[in-house]
Design a protein around this motif. Structure first.
Motif, PDB file in Angstrom:
ATOM      1  N   GLU A  46       0.813  -1.215   0.000  1.00  0.00           N
ATOM      2  CA  GLU A  46       0.000   0.000   0.000  1.00  0.00           C
ATOM      3  C   GLU A  46       0.852   1.273   0.000  1.00  0.00           C
ATOM      4  O   GLU A  46       0.367   2.357   0.310  1.00  0.00           O
ATOM      5  N   GLU A  47       2.113   1.151  -0.379  1.00  0.00           N
ATOM      6  CA  GLU A  47       2.976   2.324  -0.513  1.00  0.00           C
ATOM      7  C   GLU A  47       2.788   2.931  -1.903  1.00  0.00           C
ATOM      8  O   GLU A  47       2.526   2.231  -2.876  1.00  0.00           O
ATOM      9  N   TYR A  48       2.945   4.261  -1.981  1.00  0.00           N
ATOM     10  CA  TYR A  48       2.906   4.917  -3.278  1.00  0.00           C
ATOM     11  C   TYR A  48       4.145   4.542  -4.089  1.00  0.00           C
ATOM     12  O   TYR A  48       5.253   4.446  -3.558  1.00  0.00           O
ATOM     13  N   ILE A  49       3.928   4.329  -5.378  1.00  0.00           N
ATOM     14  CA  ILE A  49       5.019   4.108  -6.321  1.00  0.00           C
ATOM     15  C   ILE A  49       5.274   5.419  -7.049  1.00  0.00           C
ATOM     16  O   ILE A  49       4.345   6.015  -7.612  1.00  0.00           O
ATOM     17  N   ALA A  50       6.502   5.890  -7.019  1.00  0.00           N
ATOM     18  CA  ALA A  50       6.849   7.125  -7.731  1.00  0.00           C
ATOM     19  C   ALA A  50       7.362   6.757  -9.122  1.00  0.00           C
ATOM     20  O   ALA A  50       8.432   6.171  -9.248  1.00  0.00           O
ATOM     21  N   PRO A  51       6.624   7.069 -10.174  1.00  0.00           N
ATOM     22  CA  PRO A  51       7.091   6.710 -11.516  1.00  0.00           C
ATOM     23  C   PRO A  51       8.338   7.495 -11.903  1.00  0.00           C
ATOM     24  O   PRO A  51       8.538   8.629 -11.452  1.00  0.00           O
ATOM     25  N   LYS A  52       9.172   6.879 -12.731  1.00  0.00           N
ATOM     26  CA  LYS A  52      10.393   7.513 -13.217  1.00  0.00           C
ATOM     27  C   LYS A  52      10.204   8.122 -14.596  1.00  0.00           C
ATOM     28  O   LYS A  52      11.103   8.786 -15.110  1.00  0.00           O
ATOM     29  N   SER A  53       9.045   7.872 -15.220  1.00  0.00           N
ATOM     30  CA  SER A  53       8.762   8.445 -16.536  1.00  0.00           C
ATOM     31  C   SER A  53       7.258   8.578 -16.706  1.00  0.00           C
ATOM     32  O   SER A  53       6.485   7.793 -16.161  1.00  0.00           O
ATOM     33  N   LEU A  54       6.857   9.601 -17.464  1.00  0.00           N
ATOM     34  CA  LEU A  54       5.446   9.871 -17.735  1.00  0.00           C
ATOM     35  C   LEU A  54       5.305  10.355 -19.171  1.00  0.00           C
ATOM     36  O   LEU A  54       6.174  11.075 -19.676  1.00  0.00           O
ATOM     37  N   THR A  55       4.223   9.977 -19.830  1.00  0.00           N
ATOM     38  CA  THR A  55       3.921  10.555 -21.136  1.00  0.00           C
ATOM     39  C   THR A  55       2.421  10.541 -21.360  1.00  0.00           C
ATOM     40  O   THR A  55       1.702   9.678 -20.842  1.00  0.00           O
ATOM     41  N   TRP A  56       1.942  11.524 -22.113  1.00  0.00           N
ATOM     42  CA  TRP A  56       0.519  11.633 -22.449  1.00  0.00           C
ATOM     43  C   TRP A  56       0.195  10.841 -23.699  1.00  0.00           C
ATOM     44  O   TRP A  56       1.034  10.692 -24.597  1.00  0.00           O
ATOM     45  N   SER A  57      -1.045  10.367 -23.803  1.00  0.00           N
ATOM     46  CA  SER A  57      -1.551   9.840 -25.072  1.00  0.00           C
ATOM     47  C   SER A  57      -1.700  11.006 -26.039  1.00  0.00           C
ATOM     48  O   SER A  57      -1.708  12.174 -25.643  1.00  0.00           O
ATOM     49  N   ARG A  58      -1.841  10.693 -27.306  1.00  0.00           N
ATOM     50  CA  ARG A  58      -1.901  11.754 -28.314  1.00  0.00           C
ATOM     51  C   ARG A  58      -3.121  12.652 -28.147  1.00  0.00           C
ATOM     52  O   ARG A  58      -3.072  13.851 -28.449  1.00  0.00           O
TER      53      ARG A  58
END
Length: 204
Positions: A46-58
């Motif tokens: 139940e810990e938050y996962i901090a993403p290392k990358s993000l991108t939007w859909s088109r």
């Protein structure tokens, strides 16, 4: 946000990820006002996962988050949404490879780079020098994964310490991959052969 426009302040938003917090959609002009939060949580701890990358859909309706051996796809429409799809990568089989009959596992390692092609193919690059290819902007299967590491004879020329940036050519036929501690950029033909067609050196 893909349609970010300073003339329309309702569009001046970006995604923000921090340790021990949900992913946040913030307005960069209105003092960082938070429009929505999207929890990415480890179901076991139940810990938050901090993403290392993000991108939007088109179309700006969804976004993709990359973390340790995981690619998660979110619907950005509602505050509080959790990912509607998560690809477990690495040592968890997820799909067939598109280029052959071998069983695919997705890319292994921390997903450090994400990029979506003009035709909606998602590429995910990891700190272990692997790239995974996902259909339908990440909402489809992992179609294949491969390593950018070379054979021993050319390892010195193309050495790197993990993929930090990915980009598609405007036609969607070629994928460019840049690594840490590397003097060049790998270029792959993604149409059907998945072959490296060029190595652009001299970044230093």
């Amino acid at each position: 946000y893909p349609f970010f426009n300073l003339q329309d302040l309702s569009t001046t938003a970006c995604l923000y990820a921090a340790t021990d917090l949900p992913i946040s959609l913030v307005n960069t002009i209105h003092g960082g006002a938070v429009h929505a939060k999207y929890p990415l949580v480890n179901p076991l701890t139940e810990e938050y996962i901090a993403p290392k990358s993000l991108t939007w859909s088109r179309d700006g309706c969804r976004f993709v988050a990359g973390s340790m051996r995981q690619v998660s796809v979110f619907d950005a429409s509602y505050d509080g949404n959790r990912p509607f799809l998560t690809h477990k990568c690495g040592d968890t089989p997820t799909a067939k490879r598109r280029y052959g009959s071998e069983s695919g596992h997705g890319p292994n390692g921390i997903v450090m780079a994400l990029s979506i092609s003009p035709d909606g193919t998602l590429a995910a690059g990891t700190a272990l020098r692997e790239i995974g290819i996902f259909a339908n902007e990440g909402s489809g299967e992992c179609e294949t994964s491969f390593s950018v590491a070379e054979d021993a004879g050319s390892a010195d020329q193309t050495k790197g310490a993990g993929i930090t940036s990915l980009a598609w050519s405007p036609c969607g036929a070629y994928l460019l991959a840049a690594e840490r501690q590397s003097d060049g950029i790998h270029i792959y033909d993604m149409r059907n052969t998945l072959q490296k067609v060029a190595w652009l050196s001299g970044r230093n």
